[in-house]
Design a protein around this motif. Sequence first.
Motif, mmCIF file in Angstrom:
data_model
loop_
_atom_site.group_PDB
_atom_site.id
_atom_site.type_symbol
_atom_site.label_atom_id
_atom_site.label_comp_id
_atom_site.label_asym_id
_atom_site.label_seq_id
_atom_site.Cartn_x
_atom_site.Cartn_y
_atom_site.Cartn_z
ATOM 1 N N LEU A 1 -14.799 11.011 -5.245
ATOM 2 C CA LEU A 1 -14.345 9.900 -6.065
ATOM 3 C C LEU A 1 -12.889 9.541 -5.764
ATOM 4 C CD1 LEU A 1 -15.108 7.908 -8.246
ATOM 5 C CD2 LEU A 1 -14.415 9.588 -9.977
ATOM 6 N N VAL A 2 -12.103 10.523 -5.357
ATOM 7 C CA VAL A 2 -10.710 10.243 -5.003
ATOM 8 C C VAL A 2 -10.660 9.297 -3.805
ATOM 9 C CG1 VAL A 2 -8.534 11.246 -4.209
ATOM 10 C CG2 VAL A 2 -9.892 12.440 -5.942
ATOM 11 N N ALA A 3 -11.432 9.604 -2.779
ATOM 12 C CA ALA A 3 -11.442 8.757 -1.584
ATOM 13 C C ALA A 3 -12.050 7.387 -1.883
ATOM 14 C CB ALA A 3 -12.232 9.441 -0.466
ATOM 15 N N LEU A 4 -13.105 7.367 -2.682
ATOM 16 C CA LEU A 4 -13.733 6.095 -3.034
ATOM 17 C C LEU A 4 -12.772 5.208 -3.819
ATOM 18 C CD1 LEU A 4 -17.259 7.421 -4.088
ATOM 19 C CD2 LEU A 4 -16.725 6.065 -2.052
ATOM 20 N N THR A 5 -12.028 5.822 -4.730
ATOM 21 C CA THR A 5 -11.067 5.065 -5.527
ATOM 22 C C THR A 5 -9.931 4.543 -4.659
ATOM 23 O OG1 THR A 5 -11.575 6.369 -7.501
ATOM 24 C CG2 THR A 5 -9.493 5.169 -7.498
ATOM 25 N N ARG A 6 -9.521 5.338 -3.683
ATOM 26 C CA ARG A 6 -8.467 4.882 -2.773
ATOM 27 C C ARG A 6 -8.940 3.664 -1.979
ATOM 28 N NH1 ARG A 6 -3.766 6.854 -0.903
ATOM 29 N NH2 ARG A 6 -4.073 8.792 -2.078
ATOM 30 N N GLN B 1 0.818 -1.209 0.000
ATOM 31 C CA GLN B 1 0.000 0.000 0.000
ATOM 32 C C GLN B 1 0.856 1.264 0.000
ATOM 33 O OE1 GLN B 1 -0.717 -2.694 1.681
ATOM 34 N NE2 GLN B 1 -2.899 -3.162 1.450
ATOM 35 N N SER B 2 2.006 1.209 0.674
ATOM 36 C CA SER B 2 2.873 2.384 0.705
ATOM 37 C C SER B 2 3.425 2.692 -0.680
ATOM 38 C CB SER B 2 4.021 2.170 1.694
ATOM 39 O OG SER B 2 4.931 1.177 1.221
ATOM 40 N N GLN B 3 3.621 1.663 -1.498
ATOM 41 C CA GLN B 3 4.088 1.881 -2.860
ATOM 42 C C GLN B 3 2.949 2.310 -3.778
ATOM 43 O OE1 GLN B 3 7.030 -0.918 -4.459
ATOM 44 N NE2 GLN B 3 6.908 -2.054 -2.536
ATOM 45 N N LEU B 4 1.748 1.889 -3.435
ATOM 46 C CA LEU B 4 0.592 2.227 -4.253
ATOM 47 C C LEU B 4 0.105 3.652 -4.004
ATOM 48 C CD1 LEU B 4 -1.465 0.981 -6.268
ATOM 49 C CD2 LEU B 4 -2.839 0.325 -4.281
ATOM 50 N N GLY B 5 0.290 4.146 -2.785
ATOM 51 C CA GLY B 5 -0.224 5.457 -2.416
ATOM 52 C C GLY B 5 0.168 6.596 -3.338
ATOM 53 N N PRO B 6 1.465 6.754 -3.656
ATOM 54 C CA PRO B 6 1.867 7.852 -4.545
ATOM 55 C C PRO B 6 1.215 7.767 -5.926
ATOM 56 C CG PRO B 6 3.764 6.982 -3.379
ATOM 57 C CD PRO B 6 2.637 6.046 -3.101
ATOM 58 N N LEU B 7 0.930 6.563 -6.385
ATOM 59 C CA LEU B 7 0.293 6.403 -7.684
ATOM 60 C C LEU B 7 -1.143 6.925 -7.630
ATOM 61 C CD1 LEU B 7 1.479 2.771 -8.485
ATOM 62 C CD2 LEU B 7 2.666 4.934 -8.819
ATOM 63 N N LEU B 8 -1.818 6.650 -6.525
ATOM 64 C CA LEU B 8 -3.186 7.127 -6.378
ATOM 65 C C LEU B 8 -3.215 8.648 -6.281
ATOM 66 C CD1 LEU B 8 -4.449 4.494 -3.782
ATOM 67 C CD2 LEU B 8 -4.792 4.490 -6.253
ATOM 68 N N ASP B 9 -2.218 9.227 -5.636
ATOM 69 C CA ASP B 9 -2.161 10.687 -5.522
ATOM 70 C C ASP B 9 -2.066 11.330 -6.906
ATOM 71 O OD1 ASP B 9 -2.230 10.473 -2.779
ATOM 72 O OD2 ASP B 9 -0.050 10.596 -2.540
ATOM 73 N N GLN B 10 -1.306 10.719 -7.807
ATOM 74 C CA GLN B 10 -1.141 11.283 -9.143
ATOM 75 C C GLN B 10 -2.405 11.152 -9.983
ATOM 76 O OE1 GLN B 10 2.459 10.214 -11.230
ATOM 77 N NE2 GLN B 10 3.537 9.875 -9.303
ATOM 78 N N GLU B 11 -3.291 10.283 -9.574
ATOM 79 C CA GLU B 11 -4.529 10.069 -10.333
ATOM 80 C C GLU B 11 -5.606 11.097 -9.986
ATOM 81 O OE1 GLU B 11 -7.048 6.107 -11.691
ATOM 82 O OE2 GLU B 11 -5.928 6.117 -9.819
ATOM 83 N N LYS B 12 -5.375 11.909 -8.981
ATOM 84 C CA LYS B 12 -6.397 12.814 -8.470
ATOM 85 C C LYS B 12 -6.995 13.736 -9.535
ATOM 86 C CE LYS B 12 -7.349 16.151 -4.808
ATOM 87 N NZ LYS B 12 -6.819 16.822 -3.587
ATOM 88 N N PRO B 13 -6.201 14.435 -10.370
ATOM 89 C CA PRO B 13 -6.813 15.344 -11.356
ATOM 90 C C PRO B 13 -7.792 14.639 -12.294
ATOM 91 C CG PRO B 13 -4.464 15.779 -11.157
ATOM 92 C CD PRO B 13 -4.729 14.506 -10.408
ATOM 93 N N ALA B 14 -7.419 13.454 -12.778
ATOM 94 C CA ALA B 14 -8.306 12.722 -13.676
ATOM 95 C C ALA B 14 -9.569 12.271 -12.958
ATOM 96 C CB ALA B 14 -7.577 11.513 -14.255
ATOM 97 N N LEU B 15 -9.442 11.880 -11.703
ATOM 98 C CA LEU B 15 -10.602 11.440 -10.946
ATOM 99 C C LEU B 15 -11.565 12.601 -10.678
ATOM 100 C CD1 LEU B 15 -8.925 9.026 -8.375
ATOM 101 C CD2 LEU B 15 -10.403 8.403 -10.295
#
Length: 470
Positions: free
Chosen positions: A194-199, A161-175
């Motif tokens: 949607l950002v929180a739901l996707t996380r 999850q720690s490696q996945l977190g930064p990737l999710l942060d970069q997805e925020k504008p599209a989400l």
Amino acid sequence: MPPLAEPFLVPGSPPPAPTLPPGPPEQWPSQPWYAPPARPNPVGPPPPPRSAGSHQRTWVAVAIGAVAIMLIGGLALVARDDGSNLAAPRPRSSASSSASSEQQTSSDSSSSERSVPPPTATAPQSFDAAIADIKRFVERERGLKFTKDVPVHLAGEGDFQSQLGPLLDQEKPALLEEQEVLVSLGLLDPGSDLVALTRTLAEAGVVGFYNPSTGDLVVRGTAPTPYVRQVIAHELTHALDDQHFNLNRPQLDTADDETSFGFASLTEGDARRVEDAYLASLSPRDQSKSFDEQLQLLGNSSALFSLPPIILTLNQEPYEQGPVLIRALLAAGQQARLDAAFGAPPTTSEQVLDPSVYLRGEGAVPVATPTPDGTVSNKGAIGAFLLRELLSSGGLPDREIAKAVQGWGGDAYVTWHDGQGRSCIKAALVGDTAADTAEIATALDGWKAGSGAAVDRAADGSAVMLSRCA
């Protein structure tokens, strides 16, 4: 990205013995759509877990697999068309092919035991040997050769999850863009994050990712169990396709069409095809173990069942329809036709839902972007796929929905915020023919009741205009 069942949520804990539960786990609320899954048939195994991703995004494997589909069969499963970018570098896993104290050898297919032994410490080469076998299988099934080595890393809970977190942060504008469209159409409640739901979905459901920018391949787990090997086969297919066709294509993110969805369906469909073949190659015992691992993952992922159905739908369609597209390509021209598709991927969701449209080269009918009643925030295409979901949300008869979707020819939308801060959308839709346009209008008329939307026809009947504010 977001596929729901993973094989290794609890590091070091063996999956349950292959006996099905009598009913849903206690943490799942009773639902009318729940039904215990059937035991997989070794001759025809259930579809494996999905992965998600898009062109410039890190290709991730998610666990909305066969088990989840059977358990949440009442929820439609779709895919996002966004321009997210998950191609940023990330640290390597602490559990890799070079060192791990928790690795175990692949399951012994000749054993008659029905219980799964707990992970045991083995020499590092046991993991390396398993990876080498999977790589050879992927090369043989895909018909291509790796041009360079692909390091495969395992990461346990917390580390993954720690490696996945930064990737999710970069997805925020599209989400955020996607959120605006969904809220405007009434497919997501106003105020939804949607950002929180996707996380939530990603942290519970993502089981692996391949990063085309760095060449990293990380899988969630601590040992090469049957399900973990399944996920590795899927992600190695992404890596192989990337080496030959380049999966990192930022230019697709700027397109206002559905090329993002088409490319995701192509890549995920190819990986699913190889993954299915790999699962079928396993012994009946290992197929059963994989199934049970997915059941255990679902039991530890109850948060997934609280998500809005549209979230699951928006992230699943490439994994459902992608394999259908791949089969059509192979039937039309075998591997050469499949390879060629990576150079010219589908540009509409219609081409994915009906591969014959793609094979005959039928694209979208050009449609002018409507004029907004405020400052433009986003623009793009709704597409046949999201039109289907929109009409389905209105409870229309399946036949009426199918007619409208099959006749879709093209569309364009624009979004803005009104004086009250509401998300608004205006879309112009046309059919392949005048009759098809009329069917889309009729379907939208039936959908709009109680939705607060306005549906108008152009004076000459050439288009249908849909307007709505959340």
